[in-house]
Motif scaffolding. Structure first.
Motif: not given
Length: 224
Positions: A170-192
Motif C-alpha cells: 500500500s501507499s500512504s494517503n491512498c484508500t483501497y477497496q477489495v472487491q470480488y466476483r465469481s464470474d467475469l461474464g455474469k455477475d458484478s463486482w462486490t465490495d469485500l
C-alpha cells in the motif's frame, strides 16, 4: 472516480489432484473380496483369498476414443504389478480381455492365453478370468485364475480451500477497496469489507470461501 485496477487474481479452490487426458478415464479400485487359484506344480491346486499383499488394488485405464482398456492388478504399495491385461474391448459396462501373455514365472519362456471379463457396476469392478499355458512339466503351474473378484473405486483426492488471503503493498494517503466476483461474464463486482487506508506497508485481507463456490476473482481498486 475509480482508478485502474491494481490487482486481479483468479483462485479456484476445489479440484482433483490428478488431471486426466480428455480421451482417457483412469480408475483406482481396492479389492474387497474374491479368490486366486493356481493349478499345477508341486502344490497341485492352491487357492488364495483376496485381497492379499500381492493383490490389493486394481488400476483401470479406459481410452474412450478407441473403446479400449488396460487393467493392472497391483500390490499393497500400488506399484508392484501382479497382473497386466491390455487392449481390452469396451462394450457398455463390460470389458473383454483376450490375448497372449507371458508365464508369470520370469525364468520360464512360455506364452499362454489370458481370457478375462471385467464388469463395471456403479463404483465397483467385478473381475473373473484365467491365464492358461501348455502343460510341459509336473513342476510348473499352468493355470492361474481369478474368481468373483470385487474391487471398489477409491475416491479421487480433492483439495479444499476454506480461506483466501489477499495482500498488496500500500501507499500512504491512498484508500483501497477489495472487491470480488465469481464470474467475469455474469455477475458484478462486490465490495469485500470496508475501504482500507494505506500506510506504506503490506496490507492483507482474508475472505472465507463458501463451500459451494467453485471459484472467485479478486481486484483491488483505489478510491478517492
Amino acid at each position: 472516480m475509480k482508478l485502474p485496477v491494481c490487482l486481479l487474481a483468479l483462485l479456484g479452490w476445489t479440484g482433483h489432484v490428478l488431471a486426466l487426458d480428455q480421451s482417457d478415464q483412469q480408475i483406482l479400485c481396492q479389492i474387497s473380496s474374491g479368490s486366486y487359484t493356481m493349478v499345477g506344480g508341486i502344490w497341485g491346486e492352491l487357492e488364495t483369498r483376496l485381497p492379499n499383499p500381492d493383490q490389493t488394488f486394481v488400476h483401470l485405464k479406459i481410452n474412450r476414443t478407441a473403446n479400449r482398456a488396460d487393467l493392472t492388478i497391483l500390490g499393497k504399495d500400488q506399484r508392484t504389478v501382479f497382473l497386466a491385461l491390455s487392449n481390452g474391448i469396451v462394450t457398455d459396462s463390460t470389458i473383454l480381455f483376450k490375448h497372449q501373455v507371458a508365464h508369470p514365472y520370469p525364468d520360464i519362456e512360455m506364452l499362454g492365453t489370458a481370457d478375462y471379463v471385467v464388469t463395471r457396476a456403479g463404483n465397483e469392478l467385478r473381475i473373473k478370468g484365467a491365464r492358461e499355458f501348455p502343460v510341459v512339466c509336473c513342476d510348473i503351474p499352468y493355470y492361474f485364475a481369478h474368481t468373483d473378484v470385487v474391487a471398489t473405486e477409491v475416491p479421487a483426492p480433492t483439495i479444499r480451500v476454506s480461506e483466501v488471503e489477499i495482500c498488496w503493498s500500500s501507499s500512504s494517503n491512498c484508500t483501497y477497496q477489495v472487491q470480488y466476483r465469481s464470474d467475469l461474464g455474469k455477475d458484478s463486482w462486490t465490495d469485500l469489507g470496508d475501504p482500507i487506508r494505506g500506510n506504506g506497508a503490506v496490507i492483507c485481507v482474508t475472505d472465507k470461501i463458501p463451500q459451494d463456490a467453485p471459484q472467485r476473482l479478486y481486484r483491488i481498486i483505489l478510491i478517492p
